[in-house]
Scaffold this active site. Sequence first.
Site, PDB file in Angstrom:
ATOM      1  N   HIS A 101       0.411  28.015 -17.209  1.00 56.65           N
ATOM      2  CA  HIS A 101       1.739  28.626 -17.022  1.00 56.65           C
ATOM      3  C   HIS A 101       2.381  28.079 -15.740  1.00 56.65           C
ATOM      4  CE1 HIS A 101       4.893  31.583 -16.545  1.00 56.65           C
ATOM      5  NE2 HIS A 101       4.683  31.951 -17.793  1.00 56.65           N
ATOM      6  N   GLU A 134       7.958  25.773 -22.507  1.00 59.92           N
ATOM      7  CA  GLU A 134       8.552  26.789 -21.636  1.00 59.92           C
ATOM      8  C   GLU A 134       9.143  26.130 -20.389  1.00 59.92           C
ATOM      9  OE1 GLU A 134       7.366  31.124 -21.011  1.00 59.92           O
ATOM     10  OE2 GLU A 134       6.160  30.068 -19.542  1.00 59.92           O
TER      11      GLU A 134
HETATM   12  P1  PGA Z   1      10.139  35.738 -19.741  1.00 58.59           P
HETATM   13  O1  PGA Z   1       8.714  35.128 -19.422  1.00 58.59           O
HETATM   14  O2  PGA Z   1      10.159  36.104 -21.205  1.00 58.59           O
HETATM   15  O3  PGA Z   1      10.226  36.953 -18.850  1.00 58.59           O
HETATM   16  O4  PGA Z   1      11.148  34.710 -19.414  1.00 58.59           O
HETATM   17  C1  PGA Z   1       8.099  34.245 -20.294  1.00 58.59           C
HETATM   18  C2  PGA Z   1       6.884  33.678 -19.624  1.00 58.59           C
HETATM   19  O5  PGA Z   1       6.989  33.214 -18.481  1.00 58.59           O
HETATM   20  O6  PGA Z   1       5.810  33.669 -20.214  1.00 58.59           O
END
Ligand code: PGA
Length: 239
Positions: free
Chosen positions: A94, A154
């Site tokens: 992450h 992401e």
């Molecule tokens: P968010 O986080 O939905 O609050 O943007 C997603 C994540 O970082 O896993």
Amino acid sequence: MKKPLIVANWKATKTIKETVQWIKEAKPALEKINSADIVICPSFTSLPFVASMFKDTNVKVGSQEVSKFKKGAYTGEVTVEMLDGLADYSIVGHSERRRLFGEDDDDVIKKVKLLFEYNITPILCVSDLLQTDSYISRGEIIIEKSEKIIFVYEPPSAISGGGAYRPDNPEDVNLAAGKISEKIGKKIVVLYGGSINPENVNSFLSQKNIDGGLVGQASTDPKVFMDLFASIKLGGMVD
Ligand code: PGA
């Protein structure tokens, strides 16, 4: 379209007391959902409780992290062996781990390898296409086991912050997810993560290359989380 996979990432938000309350409010409804596959990733302190509450149900449980070390003198670490029997999935790579805790691509590859030793499915976050190349160049395992990895595209800039949602453009996400699949060269599962909420969830799930979502902020409040599944059902995303 196939059933989307929704992964809840609670991040560092819940005490045990708050976890108990979340489970009380969300569990009965979550267990009735068949419009999506669901994975809940609580913090380590809440993991055993959440795992026991959802044992033998449709709701699966994952960790938000795992140690890159196997066992030994690593004060504070939670190893893959400790997750055995508690988690079916683990988030790795992450962007918050990289930015705030200095983790790099080599660390992530070590974790992916350890997870496979214990049959725990890695939920591998990818911030951009360059990072996909970097993972591929660092470990054959990424290609070899790609069909058993849940990839998450992401972009760090899309992650919600300060209570505000700031999602990426669904078409751009679709393109990026398609390019990640191309680079891997096999049919893989790619989720999108970044400010998904009940209002925008279908705009992402309706994209061809997106198989589900990694949901942070919108998963922490049981009511908002349930609204997300209501939207998915209303959107008729499922065959
Ligand atoms: P968010 O986080 O939905 O609050 O943007 C997603 C994540 O970082 O896993």
